[in-house]
Structures are given as structure tokens and as C-alpha cells.
Design an enzyme around this catalytic site. Structure first.
Site, PDB file in Angstrom:
ATOM      1  N   CYS A   3       0.849  -1.194   0.000  1.00  7.38           N
ATOM      2  CA  CYS A   3       0.000   0.000   0.000  1.00  7.38           C
ATOM      3  C   CYS A   3       0.882   1.240   0.000  1.00  7.38           C
ATOM      4  O   CYS A   3       2.114   1.157   0.059  1.00  7.38           O
ATOM      5  CB  CYS A   3      -0.949   0.003   1.194  1.00  7.38           C
ATOM      6  N   CYS A   6       3.543   1.613   2.710  1.00  8.54           N
ATOM      7  CA  CYS A   6       4.795   0.874   2.475  1.00  8.54           C
ATOM      8  C   CYS A   6       5.759   1.706   1.637  1.00  8.54           C
ATOM      9  O   CYS A   6       6.950   1.836   1.964  1.00  8.54           O
ATOM     10  CB  CYS A   6       4.512  -0.438   1.745  1.00  8.54           C
ATOM     11  N   ASP A 414       7.791  27.010 -33.059  1.00  8.80           N
ATOM     12  CA  ASP A 414       8.875  27.410 -33.952  1.00  8.80           C
ATOM     13  C   ASP A 414       8.363  27.175 -35.372  1.00  8.80           C
ATOM     14  O   ASP A 414       7.394  26.441 -35.580  1.00  8.80           O
ATOM     15  CB  ASP A 414      10.109  26.558 -33.657  1.00  8.80           C
ATOM     16  N   ASP A 628      12.325  22.224 -32.645  1.00  8.22           N
ATOM     17  CA  ASP A 628      13.117  21.078 -33.093  1.00  8.22           C
ATOM     18  C   ASP A 628      14.610  21.345 -33.144  1.00  8.22           C
ATOM     19  O   ASP A 628      15.390  20.411 -33.334  1.00  8.22           O
ATOM     20  CB  ASP A 628      12.652  20.635 -34.486  1.00  8.22           C
ATOM     21  N   ASP A 632      16.058  26.405 -30.357  1.00 13.15           N
ATOM     22  CA  ASP A 632      14.792  26.371 -29.615  1.00 13.15           C
ATOM     23  C   ASP A 632      14.979  25.907 -28.172  1.00 13.15           C
ATOM     24  O   ASP A 632      14.049  25.999 -27.364  1.00 13.15           O
ATOM     25  CB  ASP A 632      13.791  25.425 -30.305  1.00 13.15           C
TER      26      ASP A 632
END
Length: 735
Positions: A3, A6, A414, A628, A632
Site C-alpha cells: 500500500c 509501504c 517554432d 526542433d 529552440d
């Protein structure tokens, strides 16, 4: 671990080890992630800390085929303990059911004891062991609640049985015994745990599917001789032969042959993609009809497949911010439940005199309040959401990104390589002196050492026209502006209008033979094209030399096929779209107008992109940046959620928190959609987990739930939470 309590206890134990900066434990995957200072961090100390907390751990090595998927996912829980418990409990439970129809089939008390004892102490022994370990370190967990509750019912039954048999009135009628309550509760908990483990295994299917893509052998070609070797033997630069229908064993570049490659399980791309000489292939993809020879560019942990697995594992291991509330509740949950059970017993005994009924109600409180559902609510939804996203080409690195993405209301794009194909073509070359060929040759010389898309376009145009490219020296990139190089006795400068201004050239006011260039540049920019200018400084760039404008080059790039659909889908989600481009105003305006973006910004330098993203975040906006390229990276880091195209640079993908494997803009809306659905599942799970306890505990305390029903409800709550999370596996991207 059984649980949330734990997991919390293991986290605290690990956090106390010298050198640990933070530790994170995922109950669903049964994995701990620890970060610390390497010179102080001792692996054995970590393992000892987990053992001292009452658990066991082992180091998950990268070479392990199972990776860090977790024990619950690696092996299926055995069914025989559940089947044995059911076989022993059914004879105890069936007479209780028969009584509803007026049938009295109660078993002899000693037979009930014989059936219940192995269930209580053999099959249920795990609860006693785990409860003892928890109490030993001053904590509590689900096992403690089950052990206390069932022991109380079992102990009361034994007391009543022995008193009736050996007490003052041995011939009295058989008393009420509750062996069926203790045995059935343990059986139901075991069944629930088995169903839970089976369901959790399904949440890690995405990782296992990715891991299964990794071939174990490769056909190596050395000195013209082919041989099958283990994949671990392959090194960078080796030539690997891939026959039709085989999985590509390594990342690499095609040296010989042509074929179609099925990358669906890696990128989510449904259709096979064509690959020929010079094309890149990814390990784990399936070769189609052609024989390929591939030069290896990445193996082992550095392959694309291995990186994808690590990203998904990392995302599944981390905790969403909403999990902090669950952790806070779980820390005090077990002590509070035990206190409520004691109050229930005392209340019934002192105020009604029904101590036996009070004990049964206290047992029901202990059993129904097990915090399993609370602990599983968040991680199972995260695992299912990140897993299904990965199968469809959306890699989510961390839980924070998944939780933030559902609140995104501004997306900044971009332009080049993100909304456009990123493969510009050289459309026009205009020289001040009218010598177009010489201008193209000089531009190619400056670009000969660059991998920029515009550089490739210049080199391709020069090669197509058979231009002899002069040698260049001192190649240097001028960040955000252009490039420069020394050719013969001149320093050539190729770049934007801003670059020309830094050289003292006003491209808008060129006089003499080049007077028409400014007007031509305006026409190109109005059509959405990018314009680069070429200038020369004599005497290798001496400070006293005045720069001379040589001409311009105009580039055109086509929009990605789904760019328009991507913007429209975001608008339908009531998300504002903004273009942030380093390109000229004409090119940015043309793209923004064609796609219908809400706003655009042009001539933005890389360092200014981050500031622009920060300004978009003002007013409480949650901003996503999609890019990309290396330029950026600052903006991707500055955004609340950075999304990188996998078709771009590694730098962008490392900075971003979400990677779009197919490089399609429409996947942005899909990433937001899966985030919203995952967050909705988390909220649903937490709502039902909390409501279940808020309603169930009072009902049990008031005597409206017997322990058997409470046990069944507790077991089913965990299964329902995991099952609800698994519904995310049905998700499909609209892209």
C-alpha cells in the site's frame, strides 16, 4: 509493498542514507529511483536501508532485459495460494449463504477451526510477517490492518469454541463462530492482490512491448564475410546486414539497398516508410522487402529504442504533484484507522454491552479501510497514460509534464522544421554584379561546413548546377545571425539582414547596381520566403576594410501536411497559438496567415525566444513550446511544457519534457488530449478511493457491514481503480 504506507516507509528509509538528495518509490512498478552525490552514495547502504525498513531490494542494471519495469510487471503472481484459500474457505462460507434460504448446514466447530487455521496462518502468514516488520520500525500498513482484523475474528471464534467445549456448560448449543469471516477476508484480500498484480502487469505492457523489439543477435559483415553474433558484440561503425522481414538490430545509416521500414511500435507511424542509401534506420523496426546493409551509429544504452524505454520508465517512476496529497494522507492513515477500530469496539461494548458485535464491527473497520486504492490511484493512471502515449509516438518524460499539459492554454510554435518541413530549397539567387554562378559558388563555400537546412539547400543547388566550390577556411557560426568564412583573400559573411547591419550594410537602402535587391527581397519575404544576404570584407576582414554587398539568396520551405489541422484542433480545444520564429517578418506572417495562428513574432534570436515564452506565461497562462532545433532549446526549457520534434536535434529532445516521435504538429493536440484523459483518470481514482473510505468506514463502525462484505469491498476497490486506469489503453491519437 502492499500500500501507499509501504512506499512512504521505503522512501523515508532511503532518504536517510548519507549522500541521498531525494528518493522516489513507485508502488505500482515496485521501483525506487534515488539521486545523490556519487562520491558519498553507497549502493550497499541503500540496499541495507530498504532491508532495515522490512523490505528487499536489488539493483536494476541497464543490461537487464527486464529493465526497471518492476517486480509486479516482470513475473505473474502465482494463482495457487488464491485457489487453495478459496477451496478452504468455501465450506465455511456456503453455510452462511444457505441460511438465507432457511437451510442450516453449519459445520462442526472443530472442522471450521481445521479449515480456517491454514488460511489464517499459512496462506495469511504474509500479512503477519509484513505487519511485524512495519510495527518494528514504528509504522503501519495494509497488512497490519488485515492481520489485526482477521486475528480478532479468528481469536474470538477460538475463545467461544473452547469455552463451549471445555467450559462450565460443555453440553450447551454451539456458539456463534466467525471463522468464515477471518478466512474469507484473507481469501478476498489474496484474490484482490492477485487481480491487482495482473492488472498492474497490463499497465507496463508498453515497456515490455518496446523491450521485446530489441533483437538478441545481428548479422555482422566484416571483410566481406557475414556472421551472426550477439548484439553486445556490435560496435560503432560496424556493417550489419538486415534481410527482408527481419528486425533492424541497431541504429544506423543505410550503406546499400533500399526497402520499406515498419516503425509503428517506435514512432506510432502506421505506414511503412521508404529507406534508401543515406537514410537512417532505428533498431527494433522491421525491414520490409529489401536487403539492407547498415552502418552502425548507436548500440546498447545509446540506441533510440533504449532511450525511449528509459524515458517511459522515468515518467512512470515519478510522482505527479497530486500524489503529494495521497502521501500526506497515507502517512497518518493506518494509525487513524486503528484508533477508529478501537473506538468502535469500546463504543459498542460500553454503550450497548454487545462486545462481540463491537469486535466484529471493529474488524470490519480495519478490513475496509486498507489504503490500497489510494496508493494505486495515481501511479496506475500515469503508467497507463504514458505507456499508451509511447506506443503512439508521444514520449512523456516526467509526471509533472503530464499533469501540467492538461492545463495548457497557449502553444508557441517554432517555424522551420516544426510547422514546415525543414527542408528548404534555394529558389532564387540575385547578384549585385549579375554573376549568379559566382555568387552561388561563394555561398556554397561559406556553407560547406554547416549542417543547417539552408546550408544543405545551397550545397544541393551548387551540386545540381555543377559549380566548383572554392576552398574555405575559418568557418564560424555567428549565433542567430549567420555564418562567416575566409575564401581566398576575402572574408565572406552570409546571413540575415540583421547580420548585414552589424557589418554596417543597410540592405533596405542599397544604392548603385544592387538597388533592385531590396525590392526583390521584400517580394520574396511577402511570399513567406527566407532571404539570406552575402557580403564580402577584403583583406581577410581587416578592421579598416569596408564590407561590400554581393547579393542575396531566397529560400522556400513547404508547410507540413498536417500543420493546418494541428492549429485547428488546438483552436477547438480553446488553446491560443503563437508563432515564434527567427525568420523574417514576411515569412512568419505568411505562415501565420496561412495556418490561422493567433499571433506571430519574427526575427527572434535564440536567447530572446526564452524571454518571449516567459512573457506569454504572464497572467497565469500555462505555455507549451514546440520546436526542433538547438536554437529552440532555451525556449523549450523556459516553457511550462516543452515539446520537441524527434526529427530535430538531440539537444531539443533532451531539454523538452515531451518528444513527438513522428515530428507531426498534430501530435501536439494528441499529447494534450492524453494528458487531459490521464489527469481525469487520476481524479476519478482518487475521488472513488477517498469516497470509498469516507462512506465505508462509518458504515462498518455502525455495524452495517460485516467483515466478509468489508473484505470484498476492499479487494474490489483496488481492482476497480486499476481497471479504471486501464481504460486509457483504448486511447488512440486522432493524428
Amino acid at each position: 509493498m502492499t500500500c501507499a504506507s509501504c512506499a512512504g516507509r521505503v522512501e523515508k528509509a532511503l532518504a536517510k542514507v548519507a549522500g541521498v538528495q531525494w528518493a522516489q518509490v513507485n508502488i505500482a512498478t515496485e521501483v525506487a529511483w534515488v539521486q545523490g552525490t556519487g562520491e558519498r552514495l553507497n549502493m550497499q547502504a541503500l540496499l541495507d536501508a530498504v532491508a532495515k525498513a522490512g523490505y528487499g531490494a536489488a539493483l536494476s542494471l541497464p543490461a537487464d532485459a527486464a529493465g526497471a519495469v518492476g517486480g509486479a510487471a516482470r513475473t505473474q503472481a502465482p494463482l495457487w495460494p488464491v485457489a487453495t484459500a478459496i477451496a478452504l474457505s468455501l465450506p465455511l462460507a456456503l453455510p452462511m449463504v444457505a441460511m438465507l434460504w432457511g437451510q442450516h448446514l453449519m459445520l462442526d466447530g472443530w472442522l471450521q477451526l481445521a479449515l480456517a487455521t491454514p488460511v489464517q496462518f499459512w496462506l495469511g502468514g504474509r500479512f503477519y510477517i509484513a505487519a511485524y516488520k512495519a510495527v518494528r520500525v514504528g509504522s503501519g500498513n495494509m497488512d497490519l490492518l488485515v492481520a489485526l482484523g482477521t486475528s480478532a475474528a479468528y481469536g474470538l471464534s477460538c475463545f467461544e469454541l473452547f469455552r463451549s467445549e471445555f467450559g462450565a456448560d460443555p453440553g450447551a448449543a454451539m456458539p456463534h463462530l466467525y471463522f468464515e469471516a477471518s478466512a474469507v477476508v484473507i481469501t478476498l484480500v489474496l484474490l484482490g492482490k492477485w487481480l491487482e498484480a495482473r492488472a498492474k502487469r497490463q499497465t507496463t505492457e508498453a515497456i515490455r512491448a518496446l523491450q521485446a523489439l530489441r533483437p538478441l543477435t545481428a548479422r555482422l559483415r566484416r571483410n566481406g564475410v557475414q556472421a551472426d553474433v550477439p548484439i553486445a558484440v556490435v560496435r560503432l561503425g560496424d556493417e550489419v546486414v538486415v534481410r527482408p522481414g527481419e528486425r533492424v538490430p541497431v541504429d544506423g545509416v543505410v550503406l546499400e539497398g533500399a526497402s520499406h521500414i515498419d516503425e509503428s511500435l517506435i514512432t506510432g507511424e502506421a505506414l511503412p516508410v521508404a529507406r534508401e542509401v543515406g537514410g537512417r534506420v532505428t533498431g527494433g523496426s522491421v525491414n520490409g522487402e529489401g536487403l539492407l546493409v547498415v552502418r552502425t551509429t548507436a548500440v546498447g544504452a545509446e540506441s533510440a529504442l533504449a532511450r525511449i524505454v528509459r524515458l517511459v520508465e522515468s515518467a512512470q517512476a515519478q510522482k505527479a504533484p497530486i500524489q503529494r496529497l495521497v502521501d500526506q494522507v497515507s502517512a497518518v492513515f493506518v494509525p487513524v484507522v486503528v484508533a477508529l477500530a478501537v473506538l468502535t469496539l469500546l463504543g459498542w461494548g460500553l454503550f450497548t454491552g454487545q462486545w462481540q458485535q463491537g469486535l466484529l464491527n471493529a474488524v470490519a473497520v480495519l478490513v475496509i479501510a486498507c489504503p490500497c486504492a489510494l496508493g494505486l490511484a495515481t501511479p496506475t493512471a500515469l503508467m497507463a497514460g504514458t505507456g499508451v502515449a509511447a506506443r503512439h509516438g508521444i514520449l512523456i518524460k516526467d509526471a509533472l509534464a503530464l499533469e501540467l499539459a492538461h492545463r495548457i492554454n497557449v502553444v508557441a510554435f517554432d517555424k522551420t522544421g516544426t510547422l514546415t518541413e525543414g527542408q528548404p530549397r534555394l529558389l532564387d539567387v540575385l547578384a549585385v554584379d549579375g554573376n549568379r554562378s559566382a555568387l552561388l559558388a561563394r555561398a556554397a563555400a561559406v556553407q560547406s561546413g554547416s549542417e543547417h537546412p539552408l546550408a544543405r539547400a545551397v550545397m544541393q543547388a551548387a551540386a545540381a548546377e555543377g559549380q566548383a566550390v572554392p576552398a574555405a577556411a575559418g568557418l564560424k557560426a555567428v549565433a542567430g545571425l549567420g555564418v562567416m568564412a575566409t575564401v581566398a583573400t576575402h572574408t565572406l559573411h552570409l546571413g540575415s539582414g540583421r547580420y548585414m547591419k552589424t557589418l554596417g550594410i543597410d540592405v533596405a537602402a542599397v544604392a548603385g547596381p544592387g538597388a533592385g535587391l531590396a525590392q526583390a527581397a521584400q517580394l520574396h519575404e511577402a511570399q513567406g520566403r527566407s532571404v539570406s544576404w552575402l557580403a564580402s570584407t577584403p583583406d581577410a576582414g581587416l578592421a579598416s576594410a569596408a564590407p561590400t554587398l554581393l547579393g542575396l539568396l531566397a529560400f522556400g520551405d513547404s508547410l507540413k501536411a498536417d500543420a493546418g489541422v494541428a492549429i485547428q484542433r488546438l483552436k477547438a480545444l480553446h488553446i491560443r497559438t503563437v508563432l515564434v520564429s527567427g525568420d523574417n517578418a514576411g515569412a512568419a506572417a505568411a505562415v501565420a496567415s496561412t495556418l490561422g495562428l493567433d499571433a506571430w513574432h519574427a526575427n527572434v534570436l535564440p536567447q530572446d525566444k526564452a524571454e518571449l515564452v516567459a512573457s506569454l506565461k504572464q497572467g497565469g497562462n500555462v505555455v507549451a513550446m514546440v520546436g526542433d532545433g538547438i536554437n529552440d532549446a532555451p525556449a523549450l526549457a523556459a516553457a511550462d511544457v516543452g515539446m520537441a520534434m524527434a526529427t530535430g536535434t538531440d539537444v531539443a529532445m533532451n531539454v523538452a519534457s515531451i518528444t513527438l516521435m513522428r515530428g507531426l504538429p498534430s501530435l501536439v493536440a494528441d499529447a494534450i488530449d492524453i494528458s487531459r484523459r490521464t489527469h481525469a483518470k487520476i481524479r476519478q481514482n482518487l475521488f472513488w478511493a477517498f469516497v470509498y473510505n469516507l462512506v465505508g468506514v462509518p458504515l462498518a463502525a455502525l455495524g452495517m457491514l460485516n467483515p466478509v462484505i468489508a473484505g470484498a469491498a476492499m479487494a474490489m476497490s483496488s481492482v476497480c481503480v486499476v481497471g479504471n486506469a486501464l481504460l486509457l489503453r483504448r486511447w488512440r491519437p486522432r493524428a
